[in-house]
Write an enzyme that holds these catalytic residues in place. Structure first.
Site, PDB file in Angstrom:
ATOM      1  CG  HIS A  76      -2.114  -0.875   1.037  1.00  0.00           C
ATOM      2  ND1 HIS A  76      -3.172  -0.487   1.644  1.00  0.00           N
ATOM      3  CD2 HIS A  76      -2.311  -1.912   0.071  1.00  0.00           C
ATOM      4  CE1 HIS A  76      -4.335  -1.643   1.284  1.00  0.00           C
ATOM      5  NE2 HIS A  76      -3.638  -2.311   0.513  1.00  0.00           N
ATOM      6  CE1 TYR A 204      -5.409   3.864   9.036  1.00  0.00           C
ATOM      7  CE2 TYR A 204      -6.219   3.331  11.079  1.00  0.00           C
ATOM      8  CZ  TYR A 204      -5.344   3.132   9.878  1.00  0.00           C
ATOM      9  OH  TYR A 204      -4.223   2.196  10.207  1.00  0.00           O
ATOM     10  N   PRO A 296      -4.719  -0.079  18.481  1.00  0.00           N
ATOM     11  CG  PRO A 296      -6.567  -1.431  18.089  1.00  0.00           C
ATOM     12  CD  PRO A 296      -6.199  -0.563  18.989  1.00  0.00           C
ATOM     13  CE  LYS A 300       3.299   2.813  13.381  1.00  0.00           C
ATOM     14  NZ  LYS A 300       4.019   2.179  12.194  1.00  0.00           N
ATOM     15  CE1 TYR A 388      -1.216   3.537   9.650  1.00  0.00           C
ATOM     16  CE2 TYR A 388      -0.233   2.685   7.371  1.00  0.00           C
ATOM     17  CZ  TYR A 388      -1.490   2.647   8.639  1.00  0.00           C
ATOM     18  OH  TYR A 388      -2.170   1.756   8.321  1.00  0.00           O
TER      19      TYR A 388
HETATM   20  P1  RFL Z   1       0.666 -12.632  21.266  1.00  0.00           P
HETATM   21  O1  RFL Z   1       0.464 -12.474  19.851  1.00  0.00           O
HETATM   22  O2  RFL Z   1      -0.345 -12.130  22.268  1.00  0.00           O
HETATM   23  O3  RFL Z   1       1.417 -13.765  21.458  1.00  0.00           O
HETATM   24  C1  RFL Z   1       1.693 -14.274  22.977  1.00  0.00           C
HETATM   25  C2  RFL Z   1       1.627 -15.659  23.068  1.00  0.00           C
HETATM   26  O4  RFL Z   1       1.795 -15.989  24.229  1.00  0.00           O
HETATM   27  C3  RFL Z   1       1.066 -17.174  24.717  1.00  0.00           C
HETATM   28  N1  RFL Z   1       0.982 -17.273  26.318  1.00  0.00           N
HETATM   29  C4  RFL Z   1       1.810 -18.200  27.012  1.00  0.00           C
HETATM   30  N2  RFL Z   1       2.420 -19.166  26.540  1.00  0.00           N
HETATM   31  C5  RFL Z   1       2.921 -20.118  27.673  1.00  0.00           C
HETATM   32  N3  RFL Z   1       2.407 -20.020  28.895  1.00  0.00           N
HETATM   33  C6  RFL Z   1       1.651 -18.920  29.437  1.00  0.00           C
HETATM   34  N4  RFL Z   1       1.316 -18.740  30.666  1.00  0.00           N
HETATM   35  C7  RFL Z   1       1.164 -17.990  28.325  1.00  0.00           C
HETATM   36  N5  RFL Z   1       0.447 -16.798  28.440  1.00  0.00           N
HETATM   37  C8  RFL Z   1       0.283 -16.420  26.996  1.00  0.00           C
HETATM   38  C9  RFL Z   1      -0.186 -16.814  24.012  1.00  0.00           C
HETATM   39  O5  RFL Z   1      -0.937 -17.946  24.159  1.00  0.00           O
HETATM   40  C10 RFL Z   1       0.328 -16.345  22.883  1.00  0.00           C
HETATM   41  O6  RFL Z   1       0.363 -17.339  21.864  1.00  0.00           O
HETATM   42  O7  RFL Z   1       2.180 -11.301  21.630  1.00  0.00           O
HETATM   43  P2  RFL Z   1       3.239 -11.170  20.484  1.00  0.00           P
HETATM   44  O8  RFL Z   1       3.841 -12.411  20.060  1.00  0.00           O
HETATM   45  O9  RFL Z   1       3.988 -10.216  21.404  1.00  0.00           O
HETATM   46  O10 RFL Z   1       2.730 -10.166  19.323  1.00  0.00           O
HETATM   47  C11 RFL Z   1       1.853  -9.033  19.608  1.00  0.00           C
HETATM   48  C12 RFL Z   1       0.804  -8.946  18.326  1.00  0.00           C
HETATM   49  O11 RFL Z   1      -0.306  -9.945  18.300  1.00  0.00           O
HETATM   50  C13 RFL Z   1      -0.273  -7.540  18.761  1.00  0.00           C
HETATM   51  O12 RFL Z   1       0.779  -6.563  19.322  1.00  0.00           O
HETATM   52  C14 RFL Z   1      -0.864  -7.120  17.328  1.00  0.00           C
HETATM   53  O13 RFL Z   1      -1.877  -8.239  16.961  1.00  0.00           O
HETATM   54  C15 RFL Z   1      -1.523  -5.825  17.620  1.00  0.00           C
HETATM   55  N6  RFL Z   1      -2.469  -5.407  16.552  1.00  0.00           N
HETATM   56  C16 RFL Z   1      -1.785  -4.829  15.446  1.00  0.00           C
HETATM   57  N7  RFL Z   1      -0.414  -4.584  15.092  1.00  0.00           N
HETATM   58  C17 RFL Z   1       0.162  -4.235  14.091  1.00  0.00           C
HETATM   59  O14 RFL Z   1       1.366  -4.006  14.089  1.00  0.00           O
HETATM   60  N8  RFL Z   1      -0.716  -3.784  13.200  1.00  0.00           N
HETATM   61  C18 RFL Z   1      -2.100  -3.967  13.034  1.00  0.00           C
HETATM   62  O15 RFL Z   1      -2.748  -3.561  12.220  1.00  0.00           O
HETATM   63  C19 RFL Z   1      -2.709  -4.386  14.472  1.00  0.00           C
HETATM   64  N9  RFL Z   1      -4.221  -4.541  14.338  1.00  0.00           N
HETATM   65  C20 RFL Z   1      -3.582  -5.677  16.693  1.00  0.00           C
HETATM   66  C21 RFL Z   1      -4.563  -5.323  15.516  1.00  0.00           C
HETATM   67  C22 RFL Z   1      -4.359  -6.178  17.838  1.00  0.00           C
HETATM   68  C23 RFL Z   1      -5.761  -6.389  17.610  1.00  0.00           C
HETATM   69  N10 RFL Z   1      -6.342  -7.215  18.791  1.00  0.00           N
HETATM   70  C24 RFL Z   1      -6.960  -8.376  18.689  1.00  0.00           C
HETATM   71  C25 RFL Z   1      -5.607  -6.825  20.410  1.00  0.00           C
HETATM   72  C26 RFL Z   1      -5.933  -5.258  15.679  1.00  0.00           C
HETATM   73  C27 RFL Z   1      -6.420  -5.914  16.624  1.00  0.00           C
HETATM   74  C28 RFL Z   1      -8.016  -6.036  16.522  1.00  0.00           C
HETATM   75  C1  PHB Z   2      -6.445  -4.478  10.405  1.00  0.00           C
HETATM   76  O1  PHB Z   2      -6.652  -4.708   9.084  1.00  0.00           O
HETATM   77  O2  PHB Z   2      -6.781  -5.498  11.201  1.00  0.00           O
HETATM   78  C2  PHB Z   2      -5.805  -3.355  10.929  1.00  0.00           C
HETATM   79  C3  PHB Z   2      -5.373  -2.300  10.040  1.00  0.00           C
HETATM   80  C4  PHB Z   2      -5.003  -1.250  10.334  1.00  0.00           C
HETATM   81  C5  PHB Z   2      -5.041  -0.834  11.825  1.00  0.00           C
HETATM   82  C6  PHB Z   2      -5.614  -1.667  12.746  1.00  0.00           C
HETATM   83  C7  PHB Z   2      -5.875  -2.870  12.241  1.00  0.00           C
HETATM   84  O3  PHB Z   2      -4.899   0.348  12.401  1.00  0.00           O
END
Ligand code: RFL
Ligand code: PHB
Length: 395
Positions: A76, A204, A296, A300, A388
């Site tokens: 993008h 957004y 989110p 990041k 970004y």
């Molecule tokens: P995770 O992905 O939460 O993984 C942690 C893992 O640890 C395990 N765990 C355990 N394992 C053993 N023993 C225990 N006691 C444990 N407790 C927990 C869990 O089961 C899990 O598998 O952390 P990690 O690896 O640091 O990754 C972080 C990312 O997942 C998170 O920051 C992003 O998803 C945030 N996020 C976004 N980030 C972006 O860079 N771009 C985006 O567009 C974006 N959109 C989002 C998002 C997060 C969202 N949610 C659901 C919070 C959109 C959403 C809706």
């Molecule tokens: C997504 O596609 O899940 C998404 C994209 C941009 C954001 C957050 C989530 O800032």
């Protein structure tokens, strides 16, 4: 009887942080074992991030797991911001020379699992009672239970990649750990649908009814979010109600392009800013959501997790392969200086784009003035663009 394991780096958490760390370490000859409380199917099914910064894209390629991202991901060049019916495009490529990649975290996670399966990394799923013991000593331990049996991993270093609610951060004594937190008075209700997106780029929007985001996973799969009250339940939101509300929050032209369909996934997430300092305690290193969380709005969270493990794998490589302590010693400080800037950007985007229940008319005008300034000032648009696509990572 405790089942004993031994490795160089014990990794708690098979999210993107833990999986990528293990792959980067393996690439330089360092062994690790990963444990997770969930199973592989559950981890692969979690719908989360969608936008990957240019530096993260490079790191994924260098790690040797970028093939599918490069063929299926969507580069993008920009995204739109919209206030009521006024739209402004942030030209990422024109303003910074860089782009981002739209590629789901679920897909990246699958690619990482495939790579680990191919090289035979030891991954232990569905563990309970995870504990980190003697993080300060030279041979810290990870203890856990699997199928009723006690296990112990003896390692040189522990990587706490276990997300916001995991045990790693909690094993650092309270008098050592400082935490900083802001919980926002709303959440995001997300919906995934197999229909083409409304636009080729993300939109957004801040509307008087609340924030919305039109995102995507592919040319035929859309991801939408709307700001909602945290007291709401997913069950209260039929697909029809969701789409009705989304369309009300979009400018009329875009609203007319929304293609409805049955949701594949629908969930509510809270919005939080959180930082824990320091990110190292003895031989335990925190990475990703275990150390920091961002709302989110700036896309990041995943990117911060990737940045941390790039610095951590490099630091551990210097230690194991060159006996150089300098990088593990400065890991926390170097991560945190970038983490705080990314926290600032995510907080800024969230503050500008949402409706806050406590805002008075003055604060609403401030949001408008901020947006209007970005529309009129190339410098302001460039500031958004540079954050970004991702701030530089200093090794
Ligand atoms: P995770 O992905 O939460 O993984 C942690 C893992 O640890 C395990 N765990 C355990 N394992 C053993 N023993 C225990 N006691 C444990 N407790 C927990 C869990 O089961 C899990 O598998 O952390 P990690 O690896 O640091 O990754 C972080 C990312 O997942 C998170 O920051 C992003 O998803 C945030 N996020 C976004 N980030 C972006 O860079 N771009 C985006 O567009 C974006 N959109 C989002 C998002 C997060 C969202 N949610 C659901 C919070 C959109 C959403 C809706
Ligand atoms: C997504 O596609 O899940 C998404 C994209 C941009 C954001 C957050 C989530 O800032």
């Amino acid at each position: 009887m405790t089942k004993k394991h031994k490795t160089q780096v014990g990794i708690v958490g098979a999210g993107p942080a833990g999986l990528l760390l293990s792959k980067l370490l393996a690439n330089v000859g360092i062994e690790s074992i990963i444990i997770d409380r969930q199973d592989r199917a559950y981890i692969e099914g979690r719908i989360r991030a969608g936008v990957i910064e240019s530096g993260s894209v490079e790191a994924i390629r260098e790690a040797g797991i970028g093939e599918r991202m490069d063929s299926e991901g969507l580069p993008h060049d920009g995204f739109d911001m919209c206030f009521d019916n006024v739209r402004h495009r942030i030209d990422l490529k024109g303003l910074t020379g860089q782009t981002v990649m739209v590629y789901g975290q679920t897909e990246l996670t699958k690619d990482l699992f495939e790579a680990h399966a191919a090289r035979g990394t030891e991954l232990i799923f569905s563990v309970t009672e995870t504990e980190i013991i003697e993080a300060k000593s030279d041979s810290p331990l990870i203890r856990f239970t699997k199928d009723g049996e006690a296990h112990e991993i003896e390692c040189d270093y522990v990587a706490g990649c276990d997300g916001f609610r995991g045990p790693s951060r909690k094993s650092i004594p309270k008098n050592v750990l400082k935490t900083f937190e802001r919980v926002y008075p709303f959440g995001w209700l997300g919906l995934l649908v197999d229909q083409p997106p409304v636009s080729q780029e993300l939109i957004y929007s801040n509307h008087e009814r609340g924030f919305s985001l039109c995102s995507m996973r592919s040319a035929t799969r859309s991801r939408y979010y709307i700001q909602c009250d945290m007291s709401q339940k997913v069950e209260d939101w039929s697909d029809e109600r969701f789409f009705d509300e989304l369309e009300k929050r979009l400018d009329t032209q875009i609203a007319s392009l929304v293609k409805r369909g049955p949701s594949i996934e629908k969930s509510i997430v809270p919005l939080r800013s959180f930082v824990a300092e320091p990110m190292r305690y003895g031989n335990l290193f925190l990475a990703g959501d275990a150390a920091h969380v961002v709302p989110p709005t700036g896309a990041k969270g995943l990117n911060l997790a990737i940045a941390d493990v790039r610095l951590l794998s490099h630091a551990l490589e210097e230690k194991f392969n060159k006996n150089n302590d300098a990088y593990i010693d400065s890991y926390s400080t170097r991560c945190l200086s970038r983490v705080w800037k990314v926290e600032r950007f995510s907080w800024y985007m969230s503050t500008m784009l949402h409706q806050f229940p406590e805002h008075n008319p003055f604060e609403k005008r401030m949001q408008w003035a901020e947006f209007d300034y970005i529309v009129q000032s190339e410098a302001a648009s460039r500031t958004i663009a540079e954050n970004y696509v991702g701030l530089p990572l200093k090794f």
